[in-house]
Motif scaffolding. Structure first.
Motif, PDB file in Angstrom:
ATOM      1  N   ASN A  13      34.010  24.804 -39.740  1.00  0.00           N
ATOM      2  CA  ASN A  13      32.702  23.566 -39.706  1.00  0.00           C
ATOM      3  C   ASN A  13      31.481  23.828 -40.315  1.00  0.00           C
ATOM      4  OD1 ASN A  13      32.287  23.784 -36.051  1.00  0.00           O
ATOM      5  ND2 ASN A  13      33.867  26.226 -37.159  1.00  0.00           N
ATOM      6  N   GLY A  14      31.784  23.824 -41.605  1.00  0.00           N
ATOM      7  CA  GLY A  14      31.180  22.960 -42.438  1.00  0.00           C
ATOM      8  C   GLY A  14      29.889  23.937 -42.571  1.00  0.00           C
ATOM      9  N   ARG A  50      40.606  38.057 -41.918  1.00  0.00           N
ATOM     10  CA  ARG A  50      39.427  37.311 -43.072  1.00  0.00           C
ATOM     11  C   ARG A  50      39.273  36.396 -43.158  1.00  0.00           C
ATOM     12  NH1 ARG A  50      37.646  42.869 -46.197  1.00  0.00           N
ATOM     13  NH2 ARG A  50      37.652  44.588 -44.618  1.00  0.00           N
ATOM     14  N   LYS A  51      40.672  35.402 -43.862  1.00  0.00           N
ATOM     15  CA  LYS A  51      40.875  34.429 -44.665  1.00  0.00           C
ATOM     16  C   LYS A  51      40.293  33.229 -43.153  1.00  0.00           C
ATOM     17  CE  LYS A  51      43.821  31.831 -47.152  1.00  0.00           C
ATOM     18  NZ  LYS A  51      45.247  32.336 -48.530  1.00  0.00           N
ATOM     19  N   GLU A  52      41.424  33.870 -41.721  1.00  0.00           N
ATOM     20  CA  GLU A  52      41.621  32.650 -40.224  1.00  0.00           C
ATOM     21  C   GLU A  52      39.638  32.774 -40.423  1.00  0.00           C
ATOM     22  OE1 GLU A  52      41.944  32.434 -36.142  1.00  0.00           O
ATOM     23  OE2 GLU A  52      43.072  34.167 -36.894  1.00  0.00           O
ATOM     24  N   LEU A  53      38.931  34.039 -40.589  1.00  0.00           N
ATOM     25  CA  LEU A  53      37.599  33.235 -40.123  1.00  0.00           C
ATOM     26  C   LEU A  53      37.028  32.658 -41.029  1.00  0.00           C
ATOM     27  CD1 LEU A  53      34.925  34.383 -38.470  1.00  0.00           C
ATOM     28  CD2 LEU A  53      35.175  36.961 -40.041  1.00  0.00           C
ATOM     29  N   LEU A  54      36.898  32.768 -42.366  1.00  0.00           N
ATOM     30  CA  LEU A  54      36.204  31.889 -43.759  1.00  0.00           C
ATOM     31  C   LEU A  54      37.488  30.482 -43.697  1.00  0.00           C
ATOM     32  CD1 LEU A  54      34.784  32.182 -45.998  1.00  0.00           C
ATOM     33  CD2 LEU A  54      36.886  32.599 -47.376  1.00  0.00           C
ATOM     34  N   ASN A  55      38.078  30.793 -43.530  1.00  0.00           N
ATOM     35  CA  ASN A  55      38.883  29.087 -42.760  1.00  0.00           C
ATOM     36  C   ASN A  55      37.988  28.414 -41.073  1.00  0.00           C
ATOM     37  OD1 ASN A  55      40.469  28.793 -45.299  1.00  0.00           O
ATOM     38  ND2 ASN A  55      42.108  29.507 -43.975  1.00  0.00           N
TER      39      ASN A  55
END
Length: 282
Positions: A58-59, A48-53
């Motif tokens: 990508n702004g 989840r953290k990786e996806l959010l980052n």
């Protein structure tokens, strides 16, 4: 107001679709979160953290998640315990992705509050609304299967303030024959997210027939294209100038999230939709 896009509309792998959303000029994204890699049970805290980052790199931000399980929504009592629990997990996921809206179709709300289905839908939404109150998330019902006045009365009947509206103007013109501009004022105070979509109604019929068709994967010889057509933004019966003015008038400043469910070149259509909305918002 900000412009978003449902990344699933690109019909690409998730990370490619996120990149495309940035390329076409969107500020936010909405993602289906009911199956596959986006199902909550498949996303560990680190994923989840990786996806959010990745989204932030990508702004972009997450405007909402789609928690739509299809079928008859929450209209079948026996199905609801499982669907309610799954919807709560999607609300948790939304919060982990720094969003606070989950959108869905709940099933067709009857105009008669004494109808058995009315009470079933009320019970499901009360549970989800109470959970939303606790975690700080909205459970947003998408417009379309019923008139906005019917939806407003249903929402007014609930104790929770976390059951809200994902406003889709095209569903109203295509299926219900409702005025999407007037509907904004009817549902004032409940709209927390919108879909930017356009369409035309070809032939009026009972919306329940249309939504039963979707729920059951086709009924007899019904042809949806005989009744309505989704078209690119600005080419249909949604008066976007008046619609956006109404949203401004009620103080809505959230996302206009582009949804493109048909068409052979979704990227082109979405890019043009972004440009169309930017022009309208100037």
């Amino acid at each position: 107001m900000k412009i978003g896009v449902i990344v699933d509309s690109f019909r690409l792998p998730l990370r490619e679709a996120i990149k495309k959303a940035k390329e076409v000029g969107a500020e936010g994204i909405q993602i289906y979160a009911v199956s596959g890699e986006m199902a909550p049970e498949n996303l560990t805290p680190s994923k989840r953290k990786e996806l959010l980052n990745y989204i932030k790199d990508n702004g972009l931000v997450v405007s909402a998640l789609v928690g739509d399980f299809g079928g008859h929504g929450f209209a079948i009592k026996e199905d609801n315990p499982k669907r309610i629990e799954a919807s709560k997990r999607i609300m948790d996921l939304a919060k982990d992705l720094e969003a606070n809206v989950v959108t869905t179709h709940i099933g067709v709300i009857p105009s008669d509050p004494n109808h058995d289905r009315y009470k079933i839908l009320q019970e499901a939404c009360e549970q989800l609304g109470e959970y939303g109150d606790n975690v700080g998330a909205y459970f947003a019902i998408e417009t379309g299967p019923e008139k906005t006045e019917t939806l407003k009365k249903f929402l007014d009947s609930l104790k929770s303030r976390s059951v809200a509206v994902n406003y889709d103007p095209a569903n109203l013109v295509m299926v219900t024959g409702d005025d999407p501009v007037k509907g904004v004022y009817t549902l004032k105070g409940y709209i927390v997210h919108t879909h930017a979509k356009d369409g035309i109604m070809k032939k009026q019929t009972d919306p329940e027939i249309i939504y039963n068709f979707f729920a059951e994967g086709g009924i007899g010889d019904l042809r949806l294209e005989d009744y309505f057509e989704e078209v690119p933004l600005g080419k249909g019966q949604v008066d976007f100038k008046a619609y956006l003015a109404a949203l401004r008038d009620i103080g809505y400043d959230g996302f206009l999230t582009i949804e493109r469910e048909v068409g052979e070149n979704p990227e082109k259509d979405i890019k043009e939709a972004v440009e169309f909305l930017k022009g309208m918002l100037k």
